[in-house]
Design an enzyme around this catalytic site. Structure first.
Site, mmCIF file in Angstrom:
data_model
loop_
_atom_site.group_PDB
_atom_site.id
_atom_site.type_symbol
_atom_site.label_atom_id
_atom_site.label_comp_id
_atom_site.label_asym_id
_atom_site.label_seq_id
_atom_site.Cartn_x
_atom_site.Cartn_y
_atom_site.Cartn_z
ATOM 1 N N THR A 294 7.710 7.727 7.836
ATOM 2 C CA THR A 294 7.607 9.270 8.012
ATOM 3 C C THR A 294 6.466 9.906 8.864
ATOM 4 O O THR A 294 6.415 10.364 9.842
ATOM 5 C CB THR A 294 7.991 10.224 7.019
ATOM 6 O OG1 THR A 294 9.402 9.719 6.538
ATOM 7 C CG2 THR A 294 8.046 11.721 7.189
ATOM 8 N N HIS B 20 12.875 12.030 6.984
ATOM 9 C CA HIS B 20 12.319 11.670 5.698
ATOM 10 C C HIS B 20 12.729 10.105 5.554
ATOM 11 O O HIS B 20 13.504 9.856 6.559
ATOM 12 C CB HIS B 20 13.019 12.343 4.762
ATOM 13 C CG HIS B 20 14.677 12.413 4.379
ATOM 14 N ND1 HIS B 20 15.156 11.172 3.790
ATOM 15 C CD2 HIS B 20 15.395 12.551 5.071
ATOM 16 C CE1 HIS B 20 16.542 11.110 3.717
ATOM 17 N NE2 HIS B 20 16.783 12.065 4.624
ATOM 18 N N CYS B 21 12.155 9.697 4.521
ATOM 19 C CA CYS B 21 12.540 8.122 4.053
ATOM 20 C C CYS B 21 12.263 8.275 2.636
ATOM 21 O O CYS B 21 12.344 9.228 1.975
ATOM 22 C CB CYS B 21 11.714 7.147 4.766
ATOM 23 S SG CYS B 21 9.615 7.276 4.723
ATOM 24 N N LYS B 22 12.088 7.084 1.989
ATOM 25 C CA LYS B 22 12.099 7.063 0.574
ATOM 26 C C LYS B 22 11.059 7.809 -0.103
ATOM 27 O O LYS B 22 11.067 8.714 -1.098
ATOM 28 C CB LYS B 22 12.099 5.731 -0.103
ATOM 29 C CG LYS B 22 13.182 4.844 0.073
ATOM 30 C CD LYS B 22 13.128 3.658 -0.390
ATOM 31 C CE LYS B 22 14.495 2.740 -0.404
ATOM 32 N NZ LYS B 22 14.320 1.372 -1.131
#
Length: 149
Positions: A67, A59-61
């Protein structure tokens, strides 16, 4: 996948649950240096491919660009057809889909992953004689020696 420090409350949760965090710090800019992005994606894929790290959450923001590139390259390595990889990326990126991301996924050299897989296999075999990665259909018995004529 983000370069920002991981939130302290999340770090505490990870520690309490004995969960390992791998953070790659990929910038979220539209024009990221290709060698830096390529190296970061390769490092993330090494973690993703190593079954000792499973299960894995990527995941990322927002879960779109960084991603999407990691998952897209992973799917490409799994021999997904490129149109399916792109469709999956676009489904999650939605209106924020970037042609630069799709181009990166298309141009990502999965041949380099072969060396990555070999390094994981060799590291894994060296840790314990009891557990090792095997190819599908391989047994623990030694195969008969082949001789050439």
């Amino acid at each position: 996948m983000c370069p920002e420090p991981y939130p302290e409350e999340n770090l505490e949760f990870l520690k309490s649950q004995n969960i390992r965090l791998f953070q790659f710090g990929i910038e979220g800019k539209t024009e990221v240096s290709l060698p830096i992005l390529n190296d970061s994606i390769m490092e993330a894929l090494k973690i993703l491919l190593d079954v000792r790290n499973h299960p894995v959450l990527i995941h990322c923001k927002r879960g779109k660009h960084r991603t999407g590139c990691v998952v897209g390259c992973f799917r490409k390595m799994q021999n997904w057809c490129l149109s399916s990889v792109f469709e999956k990326y676009q489904r999650y990126a939605g209106a924020k889909s970037r042609t630069t991301d799709l181009t990166f996924i298309e141009m990502f050299d999965i041949i380099n992953l072969r060396q990555c897989l070999y390094s994981i296999i060799y590291q894994y075999q060296g840790v314990s004689k009891k557990r090792r990665l095997m190819y599908q259909g391989e047994t623990t018995q030694k195969p008969p020696r082949l001789t050439s004529f």
